[in-house]
Each structure stands twice: as C-alpha cells, then as structure tokens.
Design a protein around this motif. Structure first.
Motif, PDB file in Angstrom:
ATOM      1  N   ALA A 191       0.841  -1.203   0.000  1.00 51.56           N
ATOM      2  CA  ALA A 191       0.000   0.000   0.000  1.00 51.56           C
ATOM      3  C   ALA A 191       0.870   1.244   0.000  1.00 51.56           C
ATOM      4  CB  ALA A 191      -0.912  -0.003   1.220  1.00 51.56           C
ATOM      5  N   SER A 192       0.494   2.216  -0.811  1.00 54.02           N
ATOM      6  CA  SER A 192       1.190   3.499  -0.829  1.00 54.02           C
ATOM      7  C   SER A 192       0.494   4.451   0.137  1.00 54.02           C
ATOM      8  CB  SER A 192       1.167   4.100  -2.240  1.00 54.02           C
ATOM      9  OG  SER A 192       1.805   3.250  -3.158  1.00 54.02           O
ATOM     10  N   ASP A 193       1.285   5.226   0.853  1.00 51.79           N
ATOM     11  CA  ASP A 193       0.710   6.185   1.800  1.00 51.79           C
ATOM     12  C   ASP A 193       0.262   7.422   1.033  1.00 51.79           C
ATOM     13  OD1 ASP A 193      -0.039   7.735   3.884  1.00 51.79           O
ATOM     14  OD2 ASP A 193       1.745   7.409   5.087  1.00 51.79           O
ATOM     15  N   GLN A 194      -0.928   7.303   0.430  1.00 50.69           N
ATOM     16  CA  GLN A 194      -1.462   8.387  -0.384  1.00 50.69           C
ATOM     17  C   GLN A 194      -2.065   9.498   0.460  1.00 50.69           C
ATOM     18  OE1 GLN A 194      -3.437   6.049  -3.575  1.00 50.69           O
ATOM     19  NE2 GLN A 194      -3.746   8.015  -4.517  1.00 50.69           N
ATOM     20  N   GLY A 195      -2.317   9.177   1.718  1.00 53.46           N
ATOM     21  CA  GLY A 195      -2.884  10.192   2.594  1.00 53.46           C
ATOM     22  C   GLY A 195      -4.362  10.433   2.394  1.00 53.46           C
ATOM     23  N   GLN A 196      -5.069   9.464   1.812  1.00 54.91           N
ATOM     24  CA  GLN A 196      -6.516   9.603   1.620  1.00 54.91           C
ATOM     25  C   GLN A 196      -7.246   8.674   2.588  1.00 54.91           C
ATOM     26  OE1 GLN A 196      -7.827   9.168  -2.418  1.00 54.91           O
ATOM     27  NE2 GLN A 196      -6.573  10.856  -3.170  1.00 54.91           N
ATOM     28  N   ILE A 197      -8.230   9.222   3.266  1.00 56.75           N
ATOM     29  CA  ILE A 197      -8.989   8.474   4.272  1.00 56.75           C
ATOM     30  C   ILE A 197     -10.467   8.546   3.925  1.00 56.75           C
ATOM     31  CG2 ILE A 197      -9.676   8.406   6.709  1.00 56.75           C
ATOM     32  CD1 ILE A 197      -6.947   9.471   7.434  1.00 56.75           C
ATOM     33  N   GLU A 198     -11.134   7.419   4.075  1.00 55.04           N
ATOM     34  CA  GLU A 198     -12.581   7.375   3.861  1.00 55.04           C
ATOM     35  C   GLU A 198     -13.259   7.008   5.174  1.00 55.04           C
ATOM     36  OE1 GLU A 198     -15.084   5.580   0.334  1.00 55.04           O
ATOM     37  OE2 GLU A 198     -14.757   4.029   1.832  1.00 55.04           O
ATOM     38  N   ILE A 199     -14.268   7.784   5.536  1.00 60.07           N
ATOM     39  CA  ILE A 199     -15.057   7.520   6.745  1.00 60.07           C
ATOM     40  C   ILE A 199     -16.493   7.271   6.308  1.00 60.07           C
ATOM     41  CG2 ILE A 199     -15.818   8.393   8.988  1.00 60.07           C
ATOM     42  CD1 ILE A 199     -13.390  10.285   8.920  1.00 60.07           C
ATOM     43  N   ARG A 200     -17.009   6.094   6.625  1.00 58.78           N
ATOM     44  CA  ARG A 200     -18.394   5.765   6.264  1.00 58.78           C
ATOM     45  C   ARG A 200     -19.260   5.805   7.521  1.00 58.78           C
ATOM     46  NH1 ARG A 200     -18.501   0.502   4.544  1.00 58.78           N
ATOM     47  NH2 ARG A 200     -16.280   0.212   4.848  1.00 58.78           N
ATOM     48  N   ALA A 205     -23.548   8.351   5.063  1.00 55.78           N
ATOM     49  CA  ALA A 205     -22.710   9.508   4.730  1.00 55.78           C
ATOM     50  C   ALA A 205     -21.287   9.021   4.528  1.00 55.78           C
ATOM     51  CB  ALA A 205     -22.754  10.548   5.838  1.00 55.78           C
ATOM     52  N   THR A 206     -20.587   9.655   3.601  1.00 59.46           N
ATOM     53  CA  THR A 206     -19.206   9.270   3.308  1.00 59.46           C
ATOM     54  C   THR A 206     -18.316  10.498   3.363  1.00 59.46           C
ATOM     55  OG1 THR A 206     -19.981   7.505   1.839  1.00 59.46           O
ATOM     56  CG2 THR A 206     -17.682   8.162   1.641  1.00 59.46           C
ATOM     57  N   PHE A 207     -17.280  10.425   4.198  1.00 62.39           N
ATOM     58  CA  PHE A 207     -16.275  11.483   4.272  1.00 62.39           C
ATOM     59  C   PHE A 207     -15.051  11.043   3.459  1.00 62.39           C
ATOM     60  CE2 PHE A 207     -18.799  12.464   7.917  1.00 62.39           C
ATOM     61  CZ  PHE A 207     -18.620  13.810   8.184  1.00 62.39           C
ATOM     62  N   THR A 208     -14.523  11.940   2.670  1.00 63.89           N
ATOM     63  CA  THR A 208     -13.253  11.692   1.977  1.00 63.89           C
ATOM     64  C   THR A 208     -12.293  12.785   2.414  1.00 63.89           C
ATOM     65  OG1 THR A 208     -14.431  10.778   0.075  1.00 63.89           O
ATOM     66  CG2 THR A 208     -12.126  11.370  -0.244  1.00 63.89           C
ATOM     67  N   MET A 209     -11.156  12.365   2.980  1.00 63.48           N
ATOM     68  CA  MET A 209     -10.199  13.325   3.523  1.00 63.48           C
ATOM     69  C   MET A 209      -8.850  13.183   2.830  1.00 63.48           C
ATOM     70  SD  MET A 209     -11.051  12.887   7.576  1.00 63.48           S
ATOM     71  CE  MET A 209     -10.085  14.319   8.025  1.00 63.48           C
ATOM     72  N   GLN A 210      -8.221  14.305   2.567  1.00 60.16           N
ATOM     73  CA  GLN A 210      -6.882  14.320   1.991  1.00 60.16           C
ATOM     74  C   GLN A 210      -5.919  14.874   3.035  1.00 60.16           C
ATOM     75  OE1 GLN A 210      -5.569  13.311  -1.250  1.00 60.16           O
ATOM     76  NE2 GLN A 210      -3.824  13.496   0.121  1.00 60.16           N
ATOM     77  N   LEU A 211      -4.975  14.038   3.473  1.00 59.74           N
ATOM     78  CA  LEU A 211      -3.987  14.471   4.455  1.00 59.74           C
ATOM     79  C   LEU A 211      -2.842  15.205   3.762  1.00 59.74           C
ATOM     80  CD1 LEU A 211      -3.739  11.229   6.641  1.00 59.74           C
ATOM     81  CD2 LEU A 211      -5.281  13.161   6.946  1.00 59.74           C
ATOM     82  N   ILE A 212      -2.057  15.910   4.549  1.00 61.67           N
ATOM     83  CA  ILE A 212      -0.860  16.552   4.012  1.00 61.67           C
ATOM     84  C   ILE A 212       0.132  15.455   3.618  1.00 61.67           C
ATOM     85  CG2 ILE A 212      -1.177  18.675   5.336  1.00 61.67           C
ATOM     86  CD1 ILE A 212       0.800  17.643   7.382  1.00 61.67           C
ATOM     87  N   PRO A 213       1.130  15.748   2.759  1.00 62.39           N
ATOM     88  CA  PRO A 213       2.083  14.715   2.328  1.00 62.39           C
ATOM     89  C   PRO A 213       2.731  13.998   3.509  1.00 62.39           C
ATOM     90  CG  PRO A 213       2.360  16.689   1.014  1.00 62.39           C
ATOM     91  CD  PRO A 213       1.378  17.034   2.089  1.00 62.39           C
ATOM     92  N   SER A 214       3.042  12.722   3.312  1.00 60.44           N
ATOM     93  CA  SER A 214       3.591  11.894   4.398  1.00 60.44           C
ATOM     94  C   SER A 214       4.887  12.467   4.959  1.00 60.44           C
ATOM     95  CB  SER A 214       3.828  10.468   3.910  1.00 60.44           C
ATOM     96  OG  SER A 214       4.704  10.460   2.796  1.00 60.44           O
ATOM     97  N   SER A 215       5.656  13.187   4.120  1.00 58.91           N
ATOM     98  CA  SER A 215       6.924  13.761   4.592  1.00 58.91           C
ATOM     99  C   SER A 215       6.698  14.917   5.561  1.00 58.91           C
ATOM    100  CB  SER A 215       7.747  14.241   3.396  1.00 58.91           C
ATOM    101  OG  SER A 215       6.996  15.148   2.605  1.00 58.91           O
TER     102      SER A 215
END
Length: 1023
Positions: free
Chosen positions: A551-560, A611-621
């Motif tokens: 898995a690549s740490d894309q920084g995307q999270i889904e909350i259902r 409901a679905t949350f889609t979150m984009q985190l800051i870069p892993s670095s």
C-alpha cells in the motif's frame, strides 16, 4: 563485429543517430501518459437498472434474476454477480482475461434487449456499461458561496460547460445540486368536491402540453407546414389548464392544486470542510493524461474565479494528480541518485574521468531511447515503469563496462586507438549479447501470467527490456566510438591515481584468494554450509509472510457513517455534524475534506441513512504519523459517537484492489446466509490483524408491507394495480408532464401536501377511490404489517451469496488469512452452505501461482540460452548453482527490512534468475579459457577468480547501489518499488558472494565427476 567497426569508422554517423534518438526520446517523454500505476485491465461489464420503490426481494425476482439468466450464456463470462436493493438492481459480469470486451458488451446488450419487454413497466431501461478503475474522478472541486439554488445555476450554465471543454476531460458530475421542479400540490377535499381524480389531472396536463404537426398546405410555390402549438409557456398556462369533471363541467388546475415553482426534495447533502457546498467530480477520457487534465482544470479555475461573483469561489478538494506527480518526482529523484552513485563507483574502479564519461554517457542515451520505445508501445510513465528504469540503470552500464575494460586492456598493451576500440569491442560483443539475453529471456514467460500480476509485470518487463536492449546497442556502437576518441591520454594521465582504492582492492583480492583456496580444500563443508544456509533462510518464511500489493501512503482516508436503516436525512446530517466536530482535532494534518450525506453509487439509488467522508492528508513527509496510524486513531475517537455505525479506512493502494479479506458465503437461503455472516464477523474479530470486519447483511430497513385482499378489492371494482398506483401517488407523487423554460426542461409532478404523506396514520387513514367515484378506506381492502426488510440481496452465478469483508493492520495478509481460515474450519456450516476466500487474498494466491510458473519457465530459458552460448550442457548446469543461493539473500533481505513477500518482490525474484547467472558466466567462461591455454582446473580457478573479481564487483555494485534509494523507499509512492529493490539488492549481493566461492567448488566437483566417467569409459574400451 561489423557493427563495431562501422561505428568506430563513422563517428559522425553514430553521433547523428544518437542526436536523432535523443530528439525522438525528448518528444516521446513529453507525450507519454503519466499515471500512478499501469492500466489495470478489468474485463467487467455492468447492467444497472432502476425499479423505484420496489423492495429488494421484488427487485431480485423481477429484475436481477431475468438479467442474470439472459447474460449467463454470453461467451467468455466467468462469473455473474447481482446486487438487489430497494429500488435498484446491479448485475456484474466478470469475463475471462483476453476477452474482447467491446464484442462482449454488444452480446450483453443483445441479450438484455431480448428480455427487456418482460421487465416490469415501472422499471427503468437497463444501463449497460464497461467498468474500469479509470472511471474514478481525477479531481473533486468545491463550489461555495451563495444559496444552493444560485450555485446550481452557476454550475450548470458556467462551470460545467467550461470544464468539459478542457483538454482530456470526459465529463463533469455535480453533487449537491438543486434540481428545479414544478410541483402541483393537490387538495384532496377539492378533488372530491369536484369529482376529479388525479389521473384526470394528468391526462388534461398531457393533452394540453403538446405541439404537433398536422399536415401541410400549398401557398403559391411554397408548402406551408401546419403545426398546432400548445406547449406550456408559463406557470399561468399550467394553472389555467382545463379539466373535465365527471358532471361534464369544467374547472382549472388551480381550482384543485397549488402550482409551485420550487426544487425537488433533497435526498443528499454535500459538505466541504464542514460547510454546505457543491462538489464537481472531474472524469478524464480513457486515453487522457491525469496530470495534464489536472493542470488544465487548475488553469481553468483561475480564469473562472475571475468571472464568478465575489461571494462564490472554486477550490480544489482532492487532486489525485498531486500524489502521482510527487510519486513520479520521487522515483526520478531516486533514479538520479542511483545514477550518481553508479558513476561514482565507475570513477573509483576505472580511475579515469574520461573512461567514466564514456560509460556515463550511455546511461542518459539509453534512458531517452527507452522513453521513445515506451511511447510507441503505448506504455505509460508510472512508478513501476520508472522503477524498471531504475533497475535497468545499474544494469545498463554492465555491458559498457565489459566492453570498455577490454578496450582499455588493448590500449595498455600498446594498440592504437582504432585497433583497441575495434578489437576490444568485437572480441567481447558476442559474450555481452549472450549475457544480456539471459536477463531478457526471463521476461518471456509473461505470456503465462494473467490478471493483475500481468498488468503490473508487463510494463515493468518492457521498461527493463527496452533499457537493456538500448544499453546493449550503445555498448557495441557508441562506447567503442567514444573510446577511440576519448581514451587518447588515459594511460599517461590517469596511471597511478587513487592509490588508496587500489590498495583496498588489493587487500580484498588477497583475502578472496585465501578464502577461495580454503573452500577448494573443504568442498564438502562449503556445499554443506550452502545447503544449511538455504534451509535456514527458508525457515524464515513464516516470519516474513505475504501480501498482494504494498500500500502506498497516499494520505486519503474514507469515513463511512451509517445510521439506523430508515433514518431521515436530517438525522443523518445531525450525526455527520458530530463527526465533523470530532475531526477538527485532525485539522493540522488535513488539507481538505468533503462529506456526501446520502449516496448515489453507480445508479444504485440514494441512501439517506449513509454519509461518506473523503479526507486528503498533508504529504507523508510533512506529518509524523502514517495514514494507517491516523486511521486507527480516528476510528477510536469516532466510535464514541452514539447512533451510528462508523468505519474508518485508508485509501492507500491507488488501485482498486478490493478488500484484503473477503469471505464469500454461498447457500440457498438469504436468511441463513445472513445469520452465518453475523457469526463469522464475531468469530474473526478475535483474529489478530483483522480490522473492521463487517457483513454485507446489515440491519434491515423497516418496511410497511401492504397485502391487498384481491377478493375485497374486486367487490369495489378495483384491481391491485389501481390501488398500488393511488398509494404511490399519495406518498411518492407522480410525474405528469414536462415544462420547458429558456431551454431548461423540468418535471411537473403531482404531490399531496407533506402533512398527508409523512406518517403511518396517513397511510392507515388513506381512502382509495373506486371507478364509481366512491371512497374506500385502505384498511378495508388491505392488511398493513410492519417488518424488517433486507437492505441488499447478493447472488453469484444465480445462487444466493453473502459477503463478509475485513481490512488488516499490523500483520501480513497471508498470516491473517491462515488464522481466519482456521476459525472458519471450526464452524459447523449447515448442509449446502460453504465459503470461499476472495478479495485480495484470492488475487494474491492466483498471482503467486502464475508467477511461480513464470519463474520455472524463466529458469529453463536461462539454461537454454547458456547451453547455446557454451555449446555444452554441463557448464550451464554448473552456473545454475548460483540460483539456489539467491534464496538466502531474498529471504534475509525481506526479513531484515520487515517486508512481506508481494507481487513486486516475486517479480524481483524472477528477474534475479536472469541477473545472477551473469557473474557466473563471466567466471566460468574465463576458467574454460585458461584451461584451454593449458592450465589445470585448480590453477585456472585460482587465477580466474581474482582476475574476474574486479569486473564482478563493478557490475554488482553499480546494479545494487543504483537500487539503494528505491530500497530505502525515499519519497512519496516509493512503497511499490521497495520490495522489488530489496529483493534485487540482497539477492544479487548474496548471490555474488556464493558465485565467487560456491561456483568454483561446484566446477571442481563436476570436473572430478567428468574425469571419473571418462576413466571408466576408457577401462571398458580397453577390456
């Protein structure tokens, strides 16, 4: 060789060809499609059908089953799955790899058309489409500012048309938009007073809202078309529509209904960073470049923001191209670092800047030529193809090193520049071609690999093959030519430099000679020690484990978020607001988030309790925690919110690979399957590593069933269909006609006041109108019963099915699957019920099986190439003994770095089969040369080993050190190449050690065996 002589004699021609290749490569790299991963070929077709207000059982029996039966006979189908839920059916057809999906879709459409007439009248037309991971949006853009009605108009009239004109954009979908509707709110009392039925209202509206052609007449030399115009031009026209009552009098629509210009009742809500908003999803064309599309959209946003009102703004919510660009940049950076390391190693060994330049120039030229070949074969520029280039980078210089060293040796013996270049290159060109061929042939068995492994392996194999082929051409043409021009002063100027490194190499050489003598004296100990090392490394297998794709740490999270079935949109929004408050804790690590309350997936209808949350985190670095760590922390925080089932998961693969664990339950009864699924969820929750297990059989939606007594209904002259239509009109409304205004078309819908269609009392107190005009209470002709209906009914290959899915954390996939299967084996399944492990676990098993077959064929092909090269069956067999020792390096490498075996690692093992033999070929070939010169086996080995140590060290170090940056997983998206790099680094390093020590021992053992057999033959001949 003629090619070598020509390149040296005609340097201008070679330079012109090189310049042409560079120009072609530069143009090609600008035209290459940039993506995160290669295109995944999923031969899947989908048939989606709406059947409004129908229960799941009704959808299954009347829609899903007929479609399943009709398409099952289509050629090439492996599996047919159906998903039936309230109001919608989804049938998925998975075809065998290699199936022509275009033709298959035509066959599916033909089969569906044959049974379309048998589907219920209220069912929508089946929508047949191709499923592809590329159907995922490349960007989500938030539109905020004014009221939803105003934003909807701005989106429809300005933004969507503008974006759809941008290069590479296929379509733009708007979420959270308001849809305009003309509602006719019926007054039940007045309808009864005038004796008018809603159906009469519909008929009057339809007959009044028509424009038709009625013929033509002559007017001189012209024909005049006769056309009766009667379409509604204003709301007043609708209000003034005449209705004929049963008493033959006339009234107007406004006498029995209130005409309202409003918007449809919302069934969803979109929030961006917690604020009500609209979101535009941008889809790219199939051959579109994700990065270019994103750039075009961002450029368009700058222009649009200037034209939009001051209180309206467009903001990027999620841009998938950002991670792609960062991943590509990190791989390119790692390639550059690896290239610099390789050049530094060459400089140390060659002790000449000029000689290093000769070889160093071959690297960029080979890479640029590779880009041109990739463009013409339709490959994309992604982390895997670039990873292949990084691997090829270290191997590119191998051929050039061998050629240059031989040219250099001739130069030292006093030959002229021309003679050194031609003789040195021509002498070793056949050997270089043969050694490169052994590396290339390992990719031929790719034809036996199918599925995702093939989709990932083929582009990587092509990238490595192209880089090796181009580097080989450079080695036998450009290197000799440059050597004839640049090695003029190499002897005088560079001799005696870098004494410290020469002394270091001398000590290494002396140490190797001592060890070599020892192993030759203790051959049994050496062979036994090797076997012990191999067995010990294999014993590490349980501690390494296996997974499908890193898995690549894309920084995307889904909350259902799922509230109780049957919950209202307002209740779901209230829970969503609580989730939003909890998520403020993570504002520092979050770039953007948006929530969609009430989903609508692939035509499967709206679910207001989700409901679905889609979150984009800051870069892993830029953050201290990984996405998975943040996911687990969020999950723990959100579980404290009552009234909803909340699931947090990462979206880190960048590829739609499905759930890591999917348990497919099969049987004959949906109810039993549901009970088994709940039991399995409980049981596997105890397994370490299982995270968020859930059953597809969630809690049922509360249903009020209306069982019509046909006998009683017949007494009043009513049919079941008439009663159903009246109930549907009361509680859902009925589309009467269409109203057009300034090119915009909207529905004209009949509705009863909300206060008459919102409660159970409204249903129980409803009156049904008979043909005679009498009103009959519904309860007199129907029984009302409240039950729990299923949410979704699943079937596979026309048999009921239920799925249990789970994510995994802190353990490898294979280990978790093993423990899960152990739990399942302890359960007592009823007769006729069984389970099957699917998802990533199934794909992993199938891919490993295919790759293992490819490995076996690769080893055979490598042996065949060497047998042709040596024109001998024995020497290739000796060389093959360097392969088993590779297992030691691979297992130790994965164990030390704590990486499980995966598809990239397995691909690395296959590639090692062609790489590790090269050093053995160099060594054994030189031993044979020395033996032909009159040396005995022992003397030849002692001289050949130290003599070939230097080129073996050079080629090994350049390949290994070039892979180190990838092995360290530096930068975004490097997780995919890391297992491949680690496998090559450790496998080649350990194998080289065994090559230098074990191969000489094996050579002597086979030499002794050959001599014994020869003596026996002589004795028999004498006797």
């Amino acid at each position: 060789m003629k090619l070598v002589n020509t390149s040296v004699k005609r340097p201008v021609g070679v330079i012109m060809i090189v310049l042409a290749v560079i120009a072609l490569g530069v143009v090609s790299v600008r035209s290459l499609v940039i993506d995160l991963f290669p295109k995944i070929d999923l031969p899947v077709a989908v048939v989606a059908t709406n059947y409004e207000d129908a229960a799941p059982e009704e959808v299954e029996n009347l829609i899903s089953r007929p479609i399943e039966s009709s398409v099952s006979s289509v050629e090439g189908i492996e599996t047919v799955q159906s998903q039936s839920q309230s109001g919608a059916s989804l049938v998925l057809m998975m075809f065998k790899n290699g199936t022509d999906l275009d033709q298959a879709l035509l066959d599916v459409r033909e089969k569906v058309d044959q049974i379309k007439g048998a589907l219920p009248e209220r069912a929508g037309d089946p929508n047949i489409m191709r499923f592809s991971p590329e159907q995922m949006p490349v960007m989500w853009i938030g539109l905020t500012g004014k009221e939803p009605e105003a934003l909807t108009k701005i989106a429809d009239e300005q933004i969507v048309p503008y974006f759809e004109r941008q290069g590479g954009v296929a379509s733009v979908t708007v979420e959270g938009a308001k849809e305009r509707e003309i509602q006719l709110i019926l007054d039940q009392a007045k309808l009864q007073q005038y004796g008018v039925s809603p159906q009469a209202l519909v008929e009057s509206l339809n007959s009044s809202n028509k424009s038709v052609s009625v013929g033509q007449i002559d007017k001189g030399n012209q024909d005049l078309q006769l056309r009766v115009t009667g379409e509604f031009e204003s709301l007043e026209d609708i209000e003034r529509t005449i209705i004929q009552t049963e008493s033959e009098s006339t009234i107007h629509v406004e006498d029995v209904a209130e005409v309202k210009d409003t918007f449809k009742e919302k069934s969803s809500e979109v929030l961006v960073n917690g604020k009500s908003s609209m979101v535009l999803s941008i889809m790219k064309k199939t051959d579109g470049n994700t990065v270019d599309v994103a750039k075009n959209i961002r450029s368009g946003m700058e222009d649009l923001n200037k034209e939009l009102p001051d209180d309206v703004s467009l903001d990027v919510v999620i841009d998938t191209s950002e991670f792609i660009q960062m991943s590509i940049d990190s791989v390119v950076k790692n390639i550059l670092i690896g290239g610099i390391i390789s050049v530094f190693v060459l400089l140390l060994f060659l002790k000449s800047i000029r000689a290093t330049v000769v070889i160093g120039l071959s690297i960029p030229i080979a890479i640029i030529a590779t880009f041109a070949l990739m463009y013409f074969t339709g490959e994309t520029l992604n982390v895997l193809t670039l990873g292949g280039l990084a691997l090829g980078l270290g191997m590119m210089v191998d051929s050039s090193i061998v050629i240059l060293e031989n040219v250099y040796s001739y130069r030292q013996r006093g030959y002229s520049l021309f003679e050194s270049a031609t003789k040195g290159a021509s002498e070793l060109a056949p050997a270089v071609i043969a050694s490169t061929t052994t590396t290339l042939v390992v990719f031929l068995p790719i034809i036996y690999v199918e599925g995702i492994a093939s989709d990932l392996f083929t582009p990587l194999a092509l990238a490595v093959s192209f880089s090796l082929i181009t580097s080989l051409v450079v080695a036998v043409t450009l290197v000799p030519m440059l050597s004839s021009k640049l090695l003029r002063k190499v002897i005088d100027k560079d001799q005696g430099r870098r004494y410290w490194f020469d002394r270091f190499l001398g000590r290494v050489n002396n140490g190797y000679q001592r060890v070599l003598k020892w192993v030759l004296k203790h051959r049994k100990t050496t062979v036994g020690g090797t076997l012990i090392a191999i067995v010990a490394s294999l014993a590490l297998t349980p501690f390494i484990g296996a997974e499908f794709i890193p898995a690549s740490d894309q920084g995307q999270i889904e909350i259902r978020v799922e509230t109780a079935p049957g919950s209202s949109l307002e209740h779901t929004e209230a829970i969503t607001e609580k989730v939003n408050k909890k998520l403020t804790k993570y504002d520092e690590t979050t770039e953007m988030s948006f929530a969609s309350v009430g989903t609508d997936d692939l035509g499967m209808g709206s679910s207001v309790n989700q409901a679905t949350f889609t979150m984009q985190l800051i870069p892993s670095s830029d953050r201290e925690k990984t996405t998975k760590e943040i996911v687990q922390e969020m999950d723990k925080d959100l579980q404290t919110i009552p009234g909803a089932e909340i699931t947090v998961s990462s979206m880190d693969s960048g590829m739609e690979m499905g759930d890591p664990i999917q348990i497919q339950l099969k049987g004959t009864d949906h109810k039993v399957l549901t009970e088994l699924a709940d039991q399995i969820v409980t049981n596997i929750s105890k397994v370490k590593g299982v995270y968020n297990p859930e059953s597809a059989a969630s809690e049922g939606v509360p249903q009020m069933t209306i069982e019509i007594d046909e006998d009683k209904a017949a007494e009043y002259g009513l049919t079941e269909e008439q009663i159903t239509n009246q109930i549907q009109l009361q509680f859902t409304g009925q589309l009467a006609t269409q109203y057009r205004e300034e090119g915009e078309e909207m529905d004209v819908t009949l509705l009863y006041p909300e206060g008459e269609r919102s409660s159970i009392n409204d249903l129980e107190g409803m009156n049904i109108q008979s043909q005679s005009g009498a009103s009959i209470p519904l309860r007199e002709i129907a029984n009302l019963k409240e039950i729990q209906g299923p949410v979704t009914l699943l079937r596979e290959n026309q048999q009921p099915q239920m799925n249990v899915t789970s994510d995994i954390v802190d353990r490898d996939l294979m280990s978790v699957v093993g423990d899960v299967e152990a739990e399942l084996d302890q359960m007592n399944f009823p007769e006729g019920y069984s389970y099957q492990i699917g998802g990533q676990a199934e794909d992993m098993t199938e891919s490993f099986t295919d790759l293992a077959l490819a490995l076996v064929f690769s080893i055979f092909l490598v042996y065949a190439v060497m047998a042709i090269q040596f024109e001998n069956f024995l020497f290739p067999f000796i060389i093959m003994f360097s392969m088993p020792a590779t297992v030691v390096g691979v297992m130790v490498g994965l164990f030390v770095t704590d990486l499980p075996l995966s598809i990239p690692a397995f691909i690395g093992i296959i590639m090692l089969a062609g790489i590790v033999v090269n050093n053995s070929i160099v060594l054994v070939d030189y031993i044979n040369i020395l033996k032909r010169r009159g040396m005995n086996t022992y003397e030849a080995i002692l001289k050949a080993g130290p003599n070939r140590l230097r080129p073996i060290l050079m080629t090994t170090l350049t390949t290994v050190l070039a892979m180190v940056p990838l092995g360290l997983a530096l930068g975004e998206g490097a997780e995919m190449q890391q297992p491949l790099a680690i496998t090559i680094i450790f496998g080649l390093t350990i194998s080289s050690i065994f090559t230098l020590l074990l191969i000489p021992v094996v050579y002597t053992l086979f030499d002794d065996l050959t001599k014994k057999m020869t003596r026996r033959k002589k004795k028999k001949t004498v006797e």
